[in-house]
Design an enzyme around this catalytic site. Structure first.
Site, PDB file in Angstrom:
ATOM      1  N   SER A  46       0.116  -1.227   0.006  1.00 14.34           N
ATOM      2  CA  SER A  46       0.056   0.157   0.163  1.00 14.34           C
ATOM      3  C   SER A  46       0.453   0.924   0.133  1.00 14.34           C
ATOM      4  CB  SER A  46      -1.363  -0.098   1.308  1.00 14.34           C
ATOM      5  OG  SER A  46      -0.370   0.733   2.160  1.00 14.34           O
ATOM      6  N   ASP A 338      -2.266   8.455   7.990  1.00 11.15           N
ATOM      7  CA  ASP A 338      -3.171   8.068   8.607  1.00 11.15           C
ATOM      8  C   ASP A 338      -2.159   6.942   9.613  1.00 11.15           C
ATOM      9  OD1 ASP A 338      -2.132   5.753   6.831  1.00 11.15           O
ATOM     10  OD2 ASP A 338      -3.884   5.702   5.684  1.00 11.15           O
ATOM     11  N   HIS A 341       0.698   5.479   6.594  1.00 10.61           N
ATOM     12  CA  HIS A 341       1.142   5.489   5.910  1.00 10.61           C
ATOM     13  C   HIS A 341       1.903   7.118   5.502  1.00 10.61           C
ATOM     14  CE1 HIS A 341      -1.858   2.930   4.067  1.00 10.61           C
ATOM     15  NE2 HIS A 341      -0.807   2.064   3.943  1.00 10.61           N
TER      16      HIS A 341
END
Length: 372
Positions: A46, A338, A341
């Site tokens: 991600s 967040d 990340h």
């Protein structure tokens, strides 16, 4: 305007490909002026996924607001507020547009590269299954194999010409984070922490990863960037769960990560030392860079290094950013977007540092890799 520019780039590739065919493949497709390498292929999780998880059943998705709040295309599936590290790196390498996700790249577009990364993915196939579907590293490599088959048609089956083309491209592989976050450090869901000591688990990961990278090599990869796992013990997700007295971060987790990172650097040395002849691997130390940004954030303009800009609970890290949630206003002052990340600003800082200096790269920087 963007559509017109993409059409011009596509017709440029068609022209050079047809010319190459007429000249018995002695000429290769030429990248646009200013683009330092012909293509850029990306593998990972991600941290660099740009939309491959959008159409699959998983909790690891980011195709909703406020993700992408500062990105021109909005919520594309990038797990940050704006550009990812590889977006910023592609710009530094001179690419006129961002590299497309594999789920959307078609035909001639693949000549510029593709992004195979998938949120929650890991080196091990089972990693991340607690969140739902994903594309593991071994599956990402298989997808690249399918891409090579498609590219072979554009080179009229001339394998030497295709290999020469791919040998000039940059390959990026950022794996390992989820093998710890969504596997080893999740004993209620996975048995790996009881099956392996930290050292044995790192060795098992590196053995699998070595085979996967060697497979990329066999498919034509020669210029390869591999990343260390960052300071997972210092991300908001872990800080929200950590109650240590003598340290801000969970150093127990960080020390386990270092076992993998040190082994990965040795692997790079072995690859460059003749194990994979003709290859040029670069070790990108995400651990050191995340440590520097966390410890010296104020010198980079950050004011908040222990909380997510968007999230719920302690450190905005107990639950990640929810759909339509209002994020912080001054995102440039936050290191983390967040629970997991970094923000766009942090991604750009790291891209610039790794491109033109050797602060976090070994044995050369990425600009040198591109030009060799």
């Amino acid at each position: 305007m963007k559509h017109l520019r993409d059409m011009v780039l596509t017709f440029t590739w068609i022209f050079w490909l047809s010319l190459s065919a007429r000249c018995f493949s002695q000429l290769q497709p030429r990248p646009p002026q200013g683009q330092q390498v012909p293509c850029f292929f990306i593998f990972g999780d991600s941290l660099v996924d740009n939309g491959n998880n959008n159409g699959i059943v998983t909790l690891a998705r980011a195709n909703y607001r406020p993700y992408g709040i500062d990105f021109p295309g909005g919520a594309t599936g990038r797990f940050t507020n704006g550009r990812t590290y590889v977006d910023a790196l592609a710009q530094l390498l001179g690419f006129p547009t961002y590299i497309l996700p594999y789920s959307r790249a078609r035909g001639l577009e693949l000549l510029r590269g593709a992004n195979y990364a998938s949120g929650a993915a890991g080196i091990r196939n089972e990693t991340g299954s607690n969140l739902g579907a994903h594309t593991s590293m071994i599956e990402q490599v298989a997808n690249f194999g399918n891409t090579v088959q498609q590219l072979r048609r554009f080179f009229r089956g001339d394998n030497d010409s295709l290999n020469s083309y791919l040998n000039k491209c940059i390959f990026f592989s950022g794996m390992g984070s989820n093998d710890y976050l969504n596997n080893y450090f999740m004993p209620d869901f996975y048995s790996t922490s009881s099956d392996y000591t930290p050292k044995a688990f790192a060795s098992a990961l590196l053995q699998d990863y070595s085979r996967q990278l060697a497979q990329l090599y066999s498919l034509g990869a020669r210029k390869v960037i591999v990343t260390a796992v960052g300071q997972i013990g210092c991300i908001p997700y872990q800080l929200a769960r950590f109650h240590g007295n003598n340290s801000r971060c969970n150093e127990k987790i960080n020390n386990v990560i270092l076992l993998f990172n040190s082994g990965l650097k040795k692997m790079v040395q072995n690859f460059n030392g003749g194990q994979l002849p003709g290859s040029k691997f670069v070790f990108l130390d995400f651990y050191q860079s995340s440590q520097d940004l966390s410890s010296n954030g104020t010198s980079y303009g950050f004011e908040v290094m222990d909380k997510g800009c968007c999230g719920v609970g302690r450190n905005n890290g107990q639950i990640t950013c929810l759909p339509l949630q209002q994020p912080c206003e001054d995102r440039g002052k936050y290191l983390f977007w967040d629970a997991f990340h970094p923000t766009e600003v942090a991604n750009i800082l790291l891209a610039k540092a790794s491109y033109s200096s050797q602060s976090y790269t070994y044995p050369i920087n990425i600009q040198q890799l591109a030009t060799q």
